[in-house]
Design a protein around this motif. Structure first.
Motif, short mmCIF file in Angstrom:
data_model
loop_
_atom_site.label_atom_id
_atom_site.label_comp_id
_atom_site.label_asym_id
_atom_site.label_seq_id
_atom_site.Cartn_x
_atom_site.Cartn_y
_atom_site.Cartn_z
N GLN A 105 -0.54 -43.05 -38.19
CA GLN A 105 -0.36 -42.91 -39.63
C GLN A 105 0.84 -42.03 -39.98
OE1 GLN A 105 -4.07 -41.41 -41.20
NE2 GLN A 105 -5.26 -43.11 -40.33
N GLY A 106 1.52 -41.52 -38.96
CA GLY A 106 2.70 -40.71 -39.19
C GLY A 106 2.43 -39.22 -39.27
N ILE A 135 -3.92 -39.29 -20.36
CA ILE A 135 -3.01 -40.01 -21.27
C ILE A 135 -3.09 -41.51 -21.04
CG2 ILE A 135 -0.57 -40.40 -21.78
CD1 ILE A 135 -0.12 -37.40 -21.28
N GLU A 136 -3.12 -41.91 -19.79
CA GLU A 136 -3.20 -43.33 -19.47
C GLU A 136 -4.54 -43.91 -19.90
OE1 GLU A 136 -2.54 -47.13 -18.19
OE2 GLU A 136 -1.11 -45.51 -18.51
N LYS A 137 -5.61 -43.20 -19.65
CA LYS A 137 -6.95 -43.69 -19.97
C LYS A 137 -7.11 -43.96 -21.46
CE LYS A 137 -11.84 -42.46 -19.48
NZ LYS A 137 -12.78 -41.46 -18.91
N ASN A 173 -5.32 -40.65 -32.04
CA ASN A 173 -4.32 -41.71 -31.88
C ASN A 173 -4.07 -42.43 -33.21
OD1 ASN A 173 -3.88 -41.26 -29.18
ND2 ASN A 173 -5.17 -42.93 -28.46
N LEU A 174 -5.15 -42.67 -33.96
CA LEU A 174 -5.02 -43.33 -35.26
C LEU A 174 -4.24 -42.45 -36.23
CD1 LEU A 174 -8.62 -44.83 -35.70
CD2 LEU A 174 -6.51 -46.05 -35.09
N HIS A 225 0.70 -39.17 -28.47
CA HIS A 225 1.21 -37.89 -28.98
C HIS A 225 1.34 -36.92 -27.81
CE1 HIS A 225 -2.81 -36.30 -28.40
NE2 HIS A 225 -3.28 -37.33 -29.08
N PRO A 226 2.03 -35.80 -27.99
CA PRO A 226 2.17 -34.83 -26.89
C PRO A 226 0.83 -34.23 -26.48
CG PRO A 226 3.81 -34.44 -28.60
CD PRO A 226 2.82 -35.43 -29.17
N VAL A 227 0.68 -33.97 -25.18
CA VAL A 227 -0.50 -33.32 -24.63
C VAL A 227 -0.03 -32.18 -23.73
CG1 VAL A 227 -2.59 -33.57 -23.25
CG2 VAL A 227 -1.81 -35.48 -24.66
#
Length: 299
Positions: free
Chosen positions: A224-225, A246-248, A219-220, A253-255
Motif C-alpha cells: 500500500q506504499g 524472507i523467502e518463506k 506485506n500488504l 520490506h527490510p528485515v
C-alpha cells in the motif's frame, strides 16, 4: 530440519576463554519475583557463587532440563544462590506457575521483565545457563545440561571459584542497524521472531498463527506504499535464519536482527508479533492481534 539443526548448533557452540570478565554488580539488573516484588541481583552477586538459568515455558529443551535444574538446586542450593529466570517473552505468570507445579520447582523463580538481565549476560537462546563465582565474575555460559555444567557447579560449590572460565564466543558480535523514524508520514515496525510461526506451533498454536498472520499483513501494508520494516529478535537467529524467513513469507520490506536486543528493550516488547506505528515522528499505536486486517490509511 535445518531450523532444528541451527538451534542444536547454538547449544553446542561453546569454547574455552579466559579473557572475558563480565561482572553483574550493576544497580539496573533487576528481576521480578512471582509476587510482583522487585529483586536486585547485586544483593547476592559477589557474596557467594550464583547460578542463573534463563528459560521460557514454551521452550521444549527448557522443560526437558527442568528435572536436572531442580536436582542441582537440591544438591547445591545451600552453597550456590540459584534463580530460575523466565525471559518474559510470549509468557505469563499462569504458565510459569504451571511449570513450577509440574516439576515441583523449589528454587526462586523470577522474570526478566525488562530483558536487561538477559542482555547483560549476552543471552542468545533458551535454555541458557550462567554461573558466577563468589567474586561476581561470570565463569560459565552454556545451553546444555551437560558434564561441563555439572563439573563447574560442583567446583563452585567447593571453594566458590573456578580457574578456567568456559564462555560463549563473543567474536561474532554485531551492531544493530540504526532505526530511523521519519519526521513526517507513517512508519510501521513489526517486532517478531524468525521462528515464532513454526517453533510455537505445538506449544502455543494461537501465537504461531498470529505470527504468520502478522507478516502477511505487513506485506500488504508495504504494497500500500506504507514505510514498513521488521525487527526480529536475536533469540535463536542469524542472517541465514532471516534469509529463510524472507523467502518463506515472500517478505518485501527490510528485515533486521535486533542485535543486542536494544530496540526490544527500549520499546518494551514482551510478546511477538507486535506492530508499532509512528506518525509524524511519534508513536501512535501498538498492535499485537492480527486476527483482523490492519488498516493504517486512516491513522
Amino acid at each position: 530440519m535445518m531450523k532444528f539443526k541451527y538451534i542444536k548448533l547454538l547449544w553446542v557452540f561453546l569454547y574455552f576463554s579466559s579473557s572475558q570478565h563480565l561482572l553483574a554488580n550493576e544497580s539496573n539488573l533487576v528481576l521480578k519475583n512471582q509476587q510482583g516484588e522487585l529483586f536486585e541481583l547485586n544483593k547476592i552477586v559477589g557474596k557467594k557463587p550464583v547460578y542463573l538459568k534463563f528459560w521460557a515455558t514454551w521452550c521444549k529443551p527448557c522443560m526437558e532440563q527442568m528435572p536436572h535444574f531442580q536436582q542441582a538446586y537440591e544438591q547445591y542450593g545451600d552453597t550456590i544462590d540459584t534463580i530460575a529466570i523466565n525471559i518474559d517473552l510470549n509468557d505469563d505468570p499462569t504458565a510459569v506457575a504451571a511449570v513450577k507445579k509440574e516439576f515441583n520447582l523449589t528454587m526462586p523463580i523470577m522474570s526478566d521483565h525488562t530483558a536487561k538481565v538477559a542482555q547483560h549476560y549476552q543471552f542468545i537462546g533458551t535454555p541458557f545457563h550462567v554461573l558466577l563465582d563468589k567474586t561476581g565474575k561470570v565463569i560459565f555460559q552454556g545451553h546444555e545440561a551437560d558434564k561441563a555444567l555439572d563439573n563447574t557447579v560442583r567446583l563452585l560449590s567447593h571453594d566458590g571459584v573456578v580457574a578456567k572460565p568456559r564462555l560463549l564466543d563473543e567474536g561474532n558480535k554485531q551492531a544493530a542497524t540504526a532505526l530511523v523514524i521519519p519526521e513526517f508520514g507513517l512508519k510501521a515496525i513489526l517486532y517478531t521472531a524468525t521462528w515464532c510461526d513454526w517453533y510455537l506451533a505445538d506449544t502455543r498454536p494461537k501465537m504461531a498463527t498470529n505470527c504468520a498472520a502478522a507478516q502477511k499483513q505487513i506485506n500488504l501494508l508495504t504494497n500500500q506504499g506504507i514505510d514498513t520494516e521488521a525487527r526480529v529478535s536475536q533469540l535463536w537467529t542469524d542472517q541465514a535464519a532471516v534469509d529463510e524467513y524472507i523467502e518463506k513469507f515472500k517478505v518485501i520490506h527490510p528485515v533486521y536482527i535486533d542485535h543486542g536486543n536494544d530496540l526490544f528493550i527500549d520499546n518494551k516488547i514482551s510478546s511477538v508479533p507486535t506492530l508499532v506505528i509512528y506518525k509524524n515522528g511519534h508513536m501512535v499505536n501498538r498492535i499485537s492481534d492480527f486476527t483482523s486486517p490492519v488498516n493504517l490509511q486512516s491513522k
